[in-house]
Design a protein around this motif. Sequence first.
Motif, short mmCIF file in Angstrom:
data_model
loop_
_atom_site.label_atom_id
_atom_site.label_comp_id
_atom_site.label_asym_id
_atom_site.label_seq_id
_atom_site.Cartn_x
_atom_site.Cartn_y
_atom_site.Cartn_z
N VAL A 135 0.85 -1.19 0.00
CA VAL A 135 0.00 0.00 0.00
C VAL A 135 0.88 1.24 0.00
O VAL A 135 1.88 1.30 0.72
N TYR A 136 0.51 2.20 -0.82
CA TYR A 136 1.20 3.50 -0.82
C TYR A 136 0.14 4.59 -0.73
O TYR A 136 -0.86 4.57 -1.46
N ARG A 138 -1.07 5.77 2.53
CA ARG A 138 -1.90 5.65 3.73
C ARG A 138 -1.81 6.89 4.60
O ARG A 138 -2.70 7.14 5.41
N ARG A 156 -9.20 5.09 3.46
CA ARG A 156 -8.82 3.96 2.62
C ARG A 156 -9.21 4.17 1.16
O ARG A 156 -8.47 3.78 0.25
N TRP A 159 -6.40 5.89 -0.83
CA TRP A 159 -5.06 5.36 -0.98
C TRP A 159 -4.68 5.38 -2.45
O TRP A 159 -5.49 5.04 -3.32
N LEU A 162 -2.77 0.14 -4.16
CA LEU A 162 -3.01 -1.04 -3.33
C LEU A 162 -2.81 -2.27 -4.20
O LEU A 162 -3.53 -2.47 -5.18
#
Length: 294
Positions: A135-136, A138, A156, A159, A162
């Motif tokens: 994940v980048y 957050r 979320r 984000w 993912l």
Amino acid sequence: TLFRSFNDRLVLGLKGELSQAELHFVKARMRGGVLNKARRGELEIPPPVGLVCLPDASISLDPDLEVQSAIRLVFDTFERTGSAMQTVRFFRDEGLRFPRRIRAGIDKGKLLWGKPEHSRIIQILHNPRYAGAFVYGRTHSCRKPDGKCAVLKVPREKWQYLIREANPGYISWDRFEANQKRLSENTLAFSPERKRGPVRGGLALLQGRVLCGICGERMGVHYWREGERASSAYVCQEESVRRGGKECQRVPGNVVDRAVSDLLLELVQPLTLEIALAVQQEVEARFAETDALR
């Protein structure tokens, strides 16, 4: 002389503007490179405790079996209790330690063991890396008016990237989703939308699980002692707590608990032996796991 001085200042000004433009261009290129790596899931981000970065930049489970067991026990205990706080209490009651790694300084990378804290357990349960996902985006950094940097959590749905199954994990993605739903329900302690909560210890059989038959709100439990005997009652205090009104209703706990117990025994009587064996096996497995960690 006046013209030469003005010309020199003009050239210096142009050079200053050029250097600022070049600096902005370099930063933009670096930012683009980071986003491209993040889009492919190749951006090197230090993994959380329980995961390690290999020489080829891939992510793997920590080879330390004690660390693996501690991380797995967090997810298993949360699934069993439904509460992050109950998970922390289980570790403390059983005298179990929890790992953390030093991220900076002379002891960077060193593994330390100590008592778990609620904030650490929450971080682990919310971290999708343990579900094998990259994940980048957050968090987001911004400057405050006093010049200090603040880190804000990003919802979320916002984000940036993912990627599931990017690395080995401790739980599946479906289990991660179920944990997020349960955590979200637990955080709505004073919200009107909350209709259920984690199962809690106490004398009442249905503590945290009863809804009022009149208004539909969650009912709390009131305990008192009559001589040597402890008694309980399910109380709907939504109107009195939020709007200064009267209690909606109060139901004796022993009446409700007895009716539910009789119904439960009637339904599971054919499976009593299987259920008893399953419970015994679960308890034995839990004891064996905690003994292994010690």
